[in-house]
Write a protein that holds these residues in place. Structure first.
Motif: not given
Length: 280
Positions: A174-175, A171, A96, A142, A116, A114
């Motif tokens: 999240h990653d 974001a 993201k 996100c 997922h 954004a």
């Protein structure tokens, strides 16, 4: 809503099936460079029409990018160039931070959300699409504060229609988390598959002796490089960090066996068993 799905594959196709089932989509356009995907999606009634990018965007309330993360990052600015202040754009990528950064200063940034969906398989293409794929899974939105209220509300409707439980996240965070719970799993699976293929030359023996444990462990190694190389590229630093820790853990197991330290080996396994309390 009229919806355009860019990338009518496993994720895009599954979303289309569910959104149609829930009557959230009145008409679904499919946009895909792979003409076979369009043909299959039409035959399976996943989409109502296959169109080009400009036509799909012009005639849709919601545009969903369900393509590899590097392609989505490149295409998103052009998509936002074409939308009005009444349209919503969302993606379904596994990383993201990169895509959010790519449109950070775009004048239509607020029209993008954004997203997922935390689900996937080793399969691809519209023939692999399943309407109930996302039920009960996490749907991560996100940087919601960067999206317009109405655009966010539209995507929240989509997440609810997919029967997912919604999570809001930064974001970058999240990653990091997906590197640990998803991306490292795929690298490990690819590495294990390569190890077996290198050391076990007799394919028939692999087939005959493969247990359900082995099959489930290497299942992810069937996932296509077209999708996963871009994910590893976009999330390189986090994946490397997790990979270094994973290698450290493997070395502990190796050392315990080399030194015949079976008490330590039991300790390592017992510690790993704590995951039972988290994953039930």
């Amino acid at each position: 809503m009229k919806i355009s799905i860019i990338g009518v594959g496993l994720i895009g196709g599954s979303m289309a099936l569910k959104l149609r089932e829930k009557n959230l989509a009145s008409f679904i356009y499919g946009i895909d460079n792979n003409t076979q995907h369009i043909s299959d999606a039409l035959e399976l009634k996943i989409i109502d029409a296959g169109v080009d990018l400009e036509h799909g965007i012009k005639n849709s309330d919601l545009i969903i990018l369900a393509i590899p993360v590097d392609a989505a990052r490149k295409l998103l600015p052009s998509v936002l160039d074409l939308v009005s202040d009444q349209q919503t754009v969302m993606d379904a990528g596994s990383t993201k931070a990169g895509i959010v950064h790519a449109v950070k200063n775009h004048p239509k940034r607020s029209r993008f959300v954004a997203f997922h969906p935390m689900w996937g398989t080793e399969n691809n293409g519209p023939k692999s699409a399943i309407a109930e794929s996302f039920s009960g899974k996490a749907g991560v939105i996100c940087n919601k504060e960067e999206s317009a209220d109405d655009a966010l509300a539209n995507v929240e409707k989509v997440v609810n229609a997919l029967d997912m439980h919604m999570i809001y996240m930064n974001a970058e965070d999240h990653d990091v988390h997906t590197a640990y719970i998803s991306h490292i799993s795929h690298i490990t699976s690819y590495a294990l598959a390569n190890t077996v293929l290198e050391k076990e030359r007799e394919e028939e023996t692999i087939f005959q002796l493969a247990s359900s444990g082995f099959s489930s462990t290497v299942r992810l190694a069937k996932s296509h490089p077209e999708m996963w190389v871009p994910i590893f590229k976009q999330n390189k630093e986090n994946v490397l960090d997790v990979l270094n820790e994973h290698i450290t853990q493997l070395r502990k197991f190796k050392s315990a066996l080399e030194k015949e330290n079976y008490e330590y080996l039991e300790e390592l396994i017992s510690n790993a068993n704590r995951i039972r309390g988290i994953l039930r």
